[in-house]
Design a protein around this motif. Sequence first.
Motif, short mmCIF file in Angstrom:
data_model
loop_
_atom_site.label_atom_id
_atom_site.label_comp_id
_atom_site.label_asym_id
_atom_site.label_seq_id
_atom_site.Cartn_x
_atom_site.Cartn_y
_atom_site.Cartn_z
N TRP A 203 49.29 20.20 -12.01
CA TRP A 203 48.12 20.06 -12.88
C TRP A 203 46.84 20.40 -12.15
CZ3 TRP A 203 44.83 16.59 -10.67
CH2 TRP A 203 45.40 15.58 -9.86
N LEU A 204 45.83 20.74 -12.94
CA LEU A 204 44.46 20.98 -12.45
C LEU A 204 43.52 20.27 -13.40
CD1 LEU A 204 42.80 24.09 -11.02
CD2 LEU A 204 41.69 22.92 -12.89
N SER A 205 42.66 19.40 -12.85
CA SER A 205 41.79 18.55 -13.65
C SER A 205 40.32 18.84 -13.34
CB SER A 205 42.13 17.08 -13.35
OG SER A 205 41.08 16.23 -13.72
N ILE A 206 39.51 18.89 -14.39
CA ILE A 206 38.07 19.16 -14.25
C ILE A 206 37.29 17.92 -14.69
CG2 ILE A 206 36.15 20.67 -14.90
CD1 ILE A 206 38.23 22.73 -15.79
N ASP A 207 36.32 17.52 -13.88
CA ASP A 207 35.39 16.45 -14.25
C ASP A 207 34.17 17.11 -14.88
OD1 ASP A 207 33.53 14.45 -14.46
OD2 ASP A 207 33.64 13.81 -12.35
N LEU A 208 34.00 16.95 -16.19
CA LEU A 208 32.92 17.62 -16.91
C LEU A 208 31.57 16.93 -16.71
CD1 LEU A 208 35.00 18.42 -20.10
CD2 LEU A 208 34.33 20.04 -18.31
N GLY A 209 31.56 15.81 -16.02
CA GLY A 209 30.30 15.18 -15.63
C GLY A 209 29.73 14.22 -16.67
N GLY A 210 30.34 14.12 -17.82
CA GLY A 210 29.90 13.23 -18.89
C GLY A 210 30.85 13.43 -20.05
N THR A 211 30.78 12.56 -21.03
CA THR A 211 31.69 12.70 -22.17
C THR A 211 31.40 14.02 -22.88
OG1 THR A 211 31.71 10.32 -22.43
CG2 THR A 211 32.52 11.63 -24.28
N ALA A 212 32.45 14.81 -23.04
CA ALA A 212 32.28 16.15 -23.59
C ALA A 212 32.93 16.27 -24.95
CB ALA A 212 32.89 17.18 -22.64
N THR A 213 32.30 17.07 -25.79
CA THR A 213 32.91 17.49 -27.04
C THR A 213 33.41 18.91 -26.81
OG1 THR A 213 31.36 16.14 -28.29
CG2 THR A 213 32.51 17.88 -29.49
N ILE A 214 34.72 19.07 -26.82
CA ILE A 214 35.33 20.34 -26.44
C ILE A 214 35.65 21.13 -27.70
CG2 ILE A 214 37.39 21.37 -25.37
CD1 ILE A 214 37.26 18.52 -23.70
N THR A 215 35.27 22.41 -27.70
CA THR A 215 35.48 23.24 -28.89
C THR A 215 36.40 24.42 -28.61
OG1 THR A 215 33.51 24.52 -28.32
CG2 THR A 215 33.21 22.67 -29.84
N LYS A 216 36.61 24.72 -27.35
CA LYS A 216 37.43 25.91 -27.05
C LYS A 216 37.83 25.87 -25.58
CE LYS A 216 35.51 30.12 -26.80
NZ LYS A 216 34.87 31.38 -27.23
N VAL A 217 39.02 26.40 -25.27
CA VAL A 217 39.47 26.54 -23.89
C VAL A 217 39.99 27.96 -23.71
CG1 VAL A 217 41.26 25.84 -22.24
CG2 VAL A 217 40.03 24.09 -23.54
N VAL A 218 39.59 28.59 -22.62
CA VAL A 218 40.11 29.92 -22.31
C VAL A 218 40.81 29.86 -20.97
CG1 VAL A 218 39.53 32.34 -21.85
CG2 VAL A 218 38.30 31.08 -23.64
N LEU A 219 42.07 30.27 -20.95
CA LEU A 219 42.86 30.30 -19.71
C LEU A 219 43.04 31.77 -19.32
CD1 LEU A 219 45.61 27.72 -20.73
CD2 LEU A 219 43.60 27.32 -19.28
N ASN A 220 42.55 32.11 -18.14
CA ASN A 220 42.69 33.47 -17.65
C ASN A 220 43.74 33.44 -16.53
OD1 ASN A 220 42.42 36.00 -16.53
ND2 ASN A 220 40.18 35.96 -16.44
N TRP A 221 44.98 33.78 -16.89
CA TRP A 221 46.11 33.63 -15.97
C TRP A 221 46.25 34.81 -15.02
CZ3 TRP A 221 48.57 29.14 -15.69
CH2 TRP A 221 48.60 28.28 -16.80
#
Length: 1011
Positions: A203-221
């Motif tokens: 796994w890889l985890s990101i700390d967004l620094g505050g509560t986030a409202t997420i609308t999209k994720v892009v994975l560039n493999w």
Amino acid sequence: MTAAAAVAVLLAQSLVSSGPAQAAGPLISQGKPVLASSAENAAFPATAVVDGDLGTRWSSAFSDPQWIRVDLGATAAIDQVILRWEAAYATAYQIQTSPDGNTWTTIYSTTTSTGGTQTLPVTGSGRYVRLNGTARATGYGYSLWEFQVFGTIGGGGGGGGGSTISEFKKVDASSYEGGNAPGAAVDGRTTTRWSSAFSDPQWLSIDLGGTATITKVVLNWEAAFARGYRIETSNDRTTWTTIHSTNTGAGGTETLNISGTGRYIRLYGTARATGYGYSLWEFQVFGSVDTASSTAPLLSGPTKPPATTGQFALTAPADAAMVTTTRRPALSWNAVSGAVRYQVWLNVSRTDYDFTQSGNLIDLYTKVAEPTGTTYTPTWDLPDRWTYKWYITSVNGSGATTTSNIRKFSVYVPVLETVADGVNIVNGSRDLNKNGAIEPYEDWRQPVDTRVNDLLSRMTTQEKAYQMFYNAQTFNQSGWHFGPAEGPDLHNYLLSSAATRLGIPFVSAGDTIHGYKTTYPVQSALAAARNYPLDYKLGDMQRREQLEVGTRGVLGPLAEVGTKVLYPRIQEGNGENADVAAAQVRALVAGLQGGPELNPQSVLATVKHWPGEGAGGEALIVYDAVTIKYHMIPFRAAMEAGAVNIMPGYAGSSLLDPGGPGAGDSAKILAYLRTNLGFTGLITTDWLPSGSWVGAANAGSDVMGGADPGAPGYSINTFTAGVPVSRIDDAVRRILRLKFQLGIFEAPYGDPVNGPYRFHQPAYTALANQASREAMTLLKNNGILPLRLNPGDNIVVAGPRAADSLACCIWTSYFHNEYGSKNIIDAVRARAATAGVNVYQDSGPNPKLAVVAVGEGSYTHATNWVKEQPYLPADQLAVIQNFRNQNIPVVVVLVLPRPYVITEWDALPAATVVTYRGGEEMGPALASLLFGDYTPSGRLPWQLPRNLTDVLRAGGTDVPADATESWDLPYDLGATAAQRTDIRAKIDASAPVPTTYGNPLYQYGAGRIGW
Ligand SMILES: [Ca+2]
Ligand SMILES: [Ca+2]
């Protein structure tokens, strides 16, 4: 309102300066699309607030609430808003930002607005900026002449819409392979990647620094992609919510239109597509982050307390309380009879102090709430600080106020380091001496002085002495390390330091005096820009970069005023205006500290060179009892900004210690710092030979700058034999105190694996570029600038500085090829290409003009050519002359580290642009200026002498007897004796010194503003 009233207001408004009071970022709202909740009628449209015309206005319907918003077109870092209200203003409103025009974050809020022109320093990010009015002052609607937003488009990164909320955030992963660290997946670069170990799951985890409202994720493999994986969110990194799951991942670039909320987001790989691990070029998260929990409400500017306090009592927390269990301590106070509300004033750390004002920054308060009851709990997490101060003002029904006493408290809630360094956590503290128990010095809940006293009592004399020395990379008991070191090396040294008997960490400090991994202009160039809020941001940027890898000190800034042309290090100082110097030093110290005092997120500033080497140089300081006042101004300013470390230089002072040694080993000069300036912080010498160390310590210096306890013929016992224990204790007490204040006993390390991926961020480059642009000084222009060229035209770029990348920089603040920084010719070539213009180096066919870059190459201490020749050498002058002989117009680009005599060639070029040592964005900033992408605004930080004989006697050398300028006086090149008397009188009276004395070729402050 009537037409007559509108005209009257208009006249009043038109007297207001159209620019910001303190230059923030540029105006970015003018002419942009606007939308409003309503308009009174077609005569007052929303577009009137962004047309730059103070005679047109928007007016809303006559009801609450009403709003008006500007679409900046792209995510912007916003640092100032100016509202120019018509008579129908709002008493209550909020300024809000949004990534998408739907979700709004409040960055400013007031219920006590009084209309007029309101300049609001704010910090925010977003594509949309909205004024949301909730209470009108009149029976009419809300009406604005102008709604102006200042900042940097493309800056920030906390927004959403088109920009990610994941870039450069803190990351963690189950594993990584080779050099492919987790941080590489969020660095915005598709040439770097994270790669896991070759097993499932990962796994890889990101700390967004505050509560986030997420609308999209892009994975560039990369080729090693995931067949099966989940995307999960969490608020605590313990409980995870799956927002996406697949067993048929296809690799390549996967755009997932998924939504969720949480502070953390992770990719959880369950099935690999190949025999390798999981590998991502980029893991991009889109949406918005709620910063309310980390942002203080700023309901006022930074404000001094009322003259009268103590009219009622505060009740909790107790005075001088240590708050160690929460970041939101409840504040309470006694009720005041007749009070209808209270104002809570707290000295929160701000980025927008008025750095031109004298007084301690820590004594400036911000109104953070207006409750009606007698308690208040902060709505955001207070960062670690040692000296929070607060008071309450009561307001009664008729508006009369009384003010409580002022109390202090500290907040320290550290995250303990868990690196495998042999130091275990016992009872919630780090067992630094590794004995299984927690002694007072290890217990972060104890007051700093308690910890200092306990640790000092456990140290041998030899251990104490090592704290006063450098070379921690070799002697792991040493208190200091001479940087800069690369992150992994530094980390290893820190591990070695943790392994010592008492586990006292060292501080690493280097001569990165104008940037760590992003190099901004030197201070003399910043003195041409005179944008102090920007100076703060540059210091803050350096702080952030250093903290990434645990480099907690710097041997800067300089508090010198440059009043002597021949002082080689005048390039490092602040120009010859002491007030400009003071403002710059306040801003840089506060930025490096990240606030008005040293705290656990600070870089330790080392203010130099005491007692003001600008008044003579490294050999001798010549000021007298009058002119010393001028040279003390920026040192006093540094202390007002909370600086706790000062470096005495090599120079002695004929006033403070006649015939005596250099400042670092002069008891009299150091006593002046302690007694006359009241400095209680650390004194770190400049780099002295080993034979001077005992003398320097006995004179009052606390740290031997750069000193190697293993120097030839030396041992730590030489030192302890020559310096009384009481003097050593005195010094080590100061050293330990600031180390505890830095929080490094709890968290000594940076992140040597991921931290480097957060260096040199695009937003940092933008700051360095802005500073370089604002410093650029257009000395003359016959109309050739901005360049008006046609596609296919040829120009030549020539001169020794054209391809000299290092000329932008000095000391160990470097030009960074690895991040794609461009020197002058590369930058001009890149900019010219966008206009179809061809650039040749040195010579080319039928050039329309030549850009000739001249001046001294990079140097430190000694000049690049003979010191007594502050003018262009013949070979450089010949380059200019050669083009003129061919009737080719010349634009001279002058890399000016010190005031030159340019009289003999001043008439030759069609234009002259001074770049100073403009940092590594010097080339791009220059190229932009030449092509007219912005207008020049820099002003000379020194006079330029008309003749060399205004500096020194013909044939003379750099000694007082040969000087024709007064080394300690500003603005006196070519001055008469009467003028010098006048300058001295002004200084003696602590009055502003007019900058127009003397007979220079160019006055202090010269430079064309605009074309
Ligand atoms: Ca990458
Ligand atoms: Ca212990």
